[in-house]
Design an enzyme around this catalytic site. Sequence first.
Site, PDB file in Angstrom:
ATOM      1  N   THR A 210     -17.287  21.562 -16.318  1.00  0.00           N
ATOM      2  CA  THR A 210     -15.894  21.982 -16.408  1.00  0.00           C
ATOM      3  C   THR A 210     -15.546  22.532 -17.789  1.00  0.00           C
ATOM      4  O   THR A 210     -16.173  22.150 -18.789  1.00  0.00           O
ATOM      5  CB  THR A 210     -14.995  20.763 -16.108  1.00  0.00           C
ATOM      6  N   ASP A 211     -14.512  23.373 -17.836  1.00  0.00           N
ATOM      7  CA  ASP A 211     -14.021  23.861 -19.129  1.00  0.00           C
ATOM      8  C   ASP A 211     -13.303  22.755 -19.904  1.00  0.00           C
ATOM      9  O   ASP A 211     -13.038  22.896 -21.094  1.00  0.00           O
ATOM     10  CB  ASP A 211     -13.092  25.072 -18.937  1.00  0.00           C
ATOM     11  N   GLU A 212     -12.964  21.641 -19.209  1.00  0.00           N
ATOM     12  CA  GLU A 212     -12.198  20.583 -19.885  1.00  0.00           C
ATOM     13  C   GLU A 212     -13.004  19.911 -20.999  1.00  0.00           C
ATOM     14  O   GLU A 212     -12.430  19.221 -21.838  1.00  0.00           O
ATOM     15  CB  GLU A 212     -11.727  19.533 -18.873  1.00  0.00           C
TER      16      GLU A 212
ATOM     17  N   LYS B  73     -17.739  14.145 -18.312  1.00  0.00           N
ATOM     18  CA  LYS B  73     -18.434  15.407 -18.013  1.00  0.00           C
ATOM     19  C   LYS B  73     -19.130  15.927 -19.279  1.00  0.00           C
ATOM     20  O   LYS B  73     -20.240  16.462 -19.211  1.00  0.00           O
ATOM     21  CB  LYS B  73     -17.453  16.455 -17.476  1.00  0.00           C
TER      22      LYS B  73
HETATM   23  P1  NAD Z   1     -14.390  16.618  -5.343  1.00  0.00           P
HETATM   24  O1  NAD Z   1     -13.760  15.380  -5.904  1.00  0.00           O
HETATM   25  O2  NAD Z   1     -13.638  17.381  -4.315  1.00  0.00           O
HETATM   26  O3  NAD Z   1     -15.795  16.240  -4.688  1.00  0.00           O
HETATM   27  C1  NAD Z   1     -16.706  15.379  -5.297  1.00  0.00           C
HETATM   28  C2  NAD Z   1     -17.778  15.009  -4.283  1.00  0.00           C
HETATM   29  O4  NAD Z   1     -18.732  14.173  -4.935  1.00  0.00           O
HETATM   30  C3  NAD Z   1     -17.235  14.223  -3.085  1.00  0.00           C
HETATM   31  O5  NAD Z   1     -17.796  14.713  -1.897  1.00  0.00           O
HETATM   32  C4  NAD Z   1     -17.694  12.798  -3.356  1.00  0.00           C
HETATM   33  O6  NAD Z   1     -17.877  12.018  -2.186  1.00  0.00           O
HETATM   34  C5  NAD Z   1     -19.002  13.041  -4.099  1.00  0.00           C
HETATM   35  N1  NAD Z   1     -19.382  11.906  -4.953  1.00  0.00           N
HETATM   36  C6  NAD Z   1     -18.608  11.242  -5.836  1.00  0.00           C
HETATM   37  N2  NAD Z   1     -19.321  10.244  -6.399  1.00  0.00           N
HETATM   38  C7  NAD Z   1     -20.578  10.320  -5.883  1.00  0.00           C
HETATM   39  C8  NAD Z   1     -21.777   9.573  -6.099  1.00  0.00           C
HETATM   40  N3  NAD Z   1     -21.837   8.552  -6.948  1.00  0.00           N
HETATM   41  N4  NAD Z   1     -22.878   9.927  -5.421  1.00  0.00           N
HETATM   42  C9  NAD Z   1     -22.858  10.973  -4.523  1.00  0.00           C
HETATM   43  N5  NAD Z   1     -21.743  11.688  -4.277  1.00  0.00           N
HETATM   44  C10 NAD Z   1     -20.627  11.366  -4.962  1.00  0.00           C
HETATM   45  O7  NAD Z   1     -14.773  17.499  -6.588  1.00  0.00           O
HETATM   46  P2  NAD Z   1     -14.755  19.080  -6.747  1.00  0.00           P
HETATM   47  O8  NAD Z   1     -13.419  19.503  -7.161  1.00  0.00           O
HETATM   48  O9  NAD Z   1     -15.411  19.689  -5.573  1.00  0.00           O
HETATM   49  O10 NAD Z   1     -15.710  19.237  -8.038  1.00  0.00           O
HETATM   50  C11 NAD Z   1     -17.129  19.345  -7.881  1.00  0.00           C
HETATM   51  C12 NAD Z   1     -17.763  19.510  -9.241  1.00  0.00           C
HETATM   52  O11 NAD Z   1     -17.235  20.649  -9.892  1.00  0.00           O
HETATM   53  C13 NAD Z   1     -17.515  18.333 -10.193  1.00  0.00           C
HETATM   54  O12 NAD Z   1     -18.695  18.109 -10.916  1.00  0.00           O
HETATM   55  C14 NAD Z   1     -16.398  18.822 -11.099  1.00  0.00           C
HETATM   56  O13 NAD Z   1     -16.479  18.213 -12.356  1.00  0.00           O
HETATM   57  C15 NAD Z   1     -16.722  20.297 -11.175  1.00  0.00           C
HETATM   58  N6  NAD Z   1     -15.588  21.193 -11.423  1.00  0.00           N
HETATM   59  C16 NAD Z   1     -14.466  21.130 -10.645  1.00  0.00           C
HETATM   60  C17 NAD Z   1     -13.435  22.029 -10.855  1.00  0.00           C
HETATM   61  C18 NAD Z   1     -12.181  22.016 -10.018  1.00  0.00           C
HETATM   62  O14 NAD Z   1     -11.228  22.748 -10.324  1.00  0.00           O
HETATM   63  N7  NAD Z   1     -12.104  21.253  -8.950  1.00  0.00           N
HETATM   64  C19 NAD Z   1     -13.538  22.992 -11.876  1.00  0.00           C
HETATM   65  C20 NAD Z   1     -14.696  23.001 -12.672  1.00  0.00           C
HETATM   66  C21 NAD Z   1     -15.721  22.111 -12.417  1.00  0.00           C
HETATM   67  O1  DAU Z   2     -10.283  22.922 -15.593  1.00  0.00           O
HETATM   68  C1  DAU Z   2     -11.165  22.445 -14.634  1.00  0.00           C
HETATM   69  C2  DAU Z   2     -10.649  21.146 -14.078  1.00  0.00           C
HETATM   70  O2  DAU Z   2      -9.516  21.463 -13.282  1.00  0.00           O
HETATM   71  C3  DAU Z   2     -11.685  20.387 -13.259  1.00  0.00           C
HETATM   72  O3  DAU Z   2     -12.739  20.013 -14.084  1.00  0.00           O
HETATM   73  C4  DAU Z   2     -11.073  19.147 -12.607  1.00  0.00           C
HETATM   74  O4  DAU Z   2     -12.017  18.515 -11.767  1.00  0.00           O
HETATM   75  C5  DAU Z   2      -9.876  19.578 -11.788  1.00  0.00           C
HETATM   76  O5  DAU Z   2      -9.234  18.432 -11.249  1.00  0.00           O
HETATM   77  C6  DAU Z   2      -8.893  20.367 -12.643  1.00  0.00           C
HETATM   78  O6  DAU Z   2      -8.258  19.521 -13.628  1.00  0.00           O
HETATM   79  P1  DAU Z   2      -6.697  19.643 -13.957  1.00  0.00           P
HETATM   80  O7  DAU Z   2      -6.251  18.358 -14.508  1.00  0.00           O
HETATM   81  O8  DAU Z   2      -6.404  20.867 -14.725  1.00  0.00           O
HETATM   82  O9  DAU Z   2      -6.150  19.863 -12.442  1.00  0.00           O
HETATM   83  P2  DAU Z   2      -4.897  19.261 -11.674  1.00  0.00           P
HETATM   84  O10 DAU Z   2      -4.786  19.996 -10.384  1.00  0.00           O
HETATM   85  O11 DAU Z   2      -4.897  17.771 -11.627  1.00  0.00           O
HETATM   86  O12 DAU Z   2      -3.672  19.705 -12.602  1.00  0.00           O
HETATM   87  C7  DAU Z   2      -3.448  21.073 -12.899  1.00  0.00           C
HETATM   88  C8  DAU Z   2      -2.267  21.144 -13.837  1.00  0.00           C
HETATM   89  O13 DAU Z   2      -1.075  20.755 -13.124  1.00  0.00           O
HETATM   90  C9  DAU Z   2      -2.344  20.191 -15.007  1.00  0.00           C
HETATM   91  O14 DAU Z   2      -1.761  20.799 -16.149  1.00  0.00           O
HETATM   92  C10 DAU Z   2      -1.514  18.985 -14.589  1.00  0.00           C
HETATM   93  C11 DAU Z   2      -0.468  19.603 -13.706  1.00  0.00           C
HETATM   94  N1  DAU Z   2       0.030  18.759 -12.576  1.00  0.00           N
HETATM   95  C12 DAU Z   2      -0.904  18.185 -11.758  1.00  0.00           C
HETATM   96  C13 DAU Z   2      -0.507  17.425 -10.680  1.00  0.00           C
HETATM   97  C14 DAU Z   2      -1.513  16.752  -9.786  1.00  0.00           C
HETATM   98  C15 DAU Z   2       1.388  18.649 -12.331  1.00  0.00           C
HETATM   99  O15 DAU Z   2       2.223  19.199 -13.062  1.00  0.00           O
HETATM  100  N2  DAU Z   2       1.795  17.900 -11.254  1.00  0.00           N
HETATM  101  C16 DAU Z   2       0.903  17.273 -10.434  1.00  0.00           C
HETATM  102  O16 DAU Z   2       1.345  16.566  -9.475  1.00  0.00           O
END
Ligand code: NAD
Ligand code: DAU
Length: 366
Positions: A147-149, A176
């Site tokens: 992630t970019d975080e 991460k």
């Molecule tokens: P998600 O929470 O939707 O899915 C995570 C999956 O991992 C689920 O299916 C869960 O059951 C599985 N999991 C969790 N713990 C586990 C374990 N111990 N063993 C096996 N499986 C396990 O997450 P996502 O949003 O699809 O993110 C996937 C990946 O991408 C993560 O590594 C996250 O850090 C990264 N990522 C997410 C975002 C985003 O915006 N969602 C952005 C950048 C990177």
């Molecule tokens: O940047 C990549 C990341 O983006 C991933 O690594 C994470 O897995 C993914 O969850 C996401 O993280 P964020 O914290 O940025 O996403 P989230 O959707 O939780 O929140 C997006 C923005 O919106 C953040 O600034 C917080 C805000 N927010 C979030 C929720 C859930 C609100 O204002 N209200 C809300 O109810």
Amino acid sequence: MVPLKKNSLGVGTMRQFNNILVTGGCGFIGSNFIRFIFEDSEFSGRIINADKLTYAGNPENIEDLENKFNHRYFFFREDICNKKTIGDIIKKMKIDAVCHFAAESHVDRSIAEPDAFIKTNINGTFNLLELARKHRDQIKLFHHVSTDEVYGSLGETGLFTETTPYCPSSPYSASKAASDHLVQAYAATYGLPVTISNCSNNYGPYQFPEKLIPLIILNALGGKCLPVYGDGKNIRDWLYVTDHCCAVWEIMKAGRTGETYNIGGRCEKKNIDVVNTICSILNDIDPDDKNNPHEKLIEFVKDRPGHDLRYAIDFSKLENELGWTPEETFETGLEKTIRWYVDNTRWVERVKSGEYLKWVEMHYGK
Ligand code: NAD
Ligand code: DAU
């Protein structure tokens, strides 16, 4: 996709994989990724999905693929922390590449209960790396999805590049960051063939409705409060999920071993603008909806502790080396996403009611 400008592995050579272990393939991005690569006509191999099925893992995200690709798709309900069972899968299924998505992924949950984040994101990744090292003879690539975080927060200007120093703010991003460092260390110390991608905020079909975009869509459809943290001026760089999947696949096929690639949307939006745009699309979809105008449901609530102000990605390395750019604009991607949540009422109801978890329990036990 712009055609490849140059191939970092040498002209005409692309990595080819027969048996890819996808971890976390029942989650949001993992399930979209499996769907994406099965649709790539050049990929004829097998996908082996290992997922623990936490609350975020939903087998219904990929149930259509189980039937359509039943000779090429295999599912194991497994925890990536379990060395014995994951090791057996790598051996028996002749795994030659790992694409590692599995993680605890929600920042707010990591603030409330960090424990699982340390176990899965750090120890789980460490476990996979150890297994990849043990099976070095068969693993061509270990791709780590991150992630970019990990870079922390930007001020009003500037972009994250691959050389921006790590400065994570939440237990999620710190876990991460730790996993990224482990992956880099395994490349430097043991010569493990790795690639890493650091991506910005994804949105699209099958996203669990705890994240901003699906939460706002479903709350708005249900006439519930639309919670905006703080003043709503925090900025995220949004990317449609299939664009992320495409970038990961390009990196796996042709990215330089040992390298990190940033992935982003060139799509910075303030949270409040995202919420207002969703409201306005919903107002237009059903002009007679009793919740119109949906904007009246917006509530500014207590801010997230350690809330990063701004994320914005410079993905020119990926663009220049592999020719990747996003296909969807925020407008087209958001329209598609809202339409998906409006149309897929069965998925939405089963996720909201927790019915899918009962199904998981019935099939796989607790
Ligand atoms: P998600 O929470 O939707 O899915 C995570 C999956 O991992 C689920 O299916 C869960 O059951 C599985 N999991 C969790 N713990 C586990 C374990 N111990 N063993 C096996 N499986 C396990 O997450 P996502 O949003 O699809 O993110 C996937 C990946 O991408 C993560 O590594 C996250 O850090 C990264 N990522 C997410 C975002 C985003 O915006 N969602 C952005 C950048 C990177
Ligand atoms: O940047 C990549 C990341 O983006 C991933 O690594 C994470 O897995 C993914 O969850 C996401 O993280 P964020 O914290 O940025 O996403 P989230 O959707 O939780 O929140 C997006 C923005 O919106 C953040 O600034 C917080 C805000 N927010 C979030 C929720 C859930 C609100 O204002 N209200 C809300 O109810």
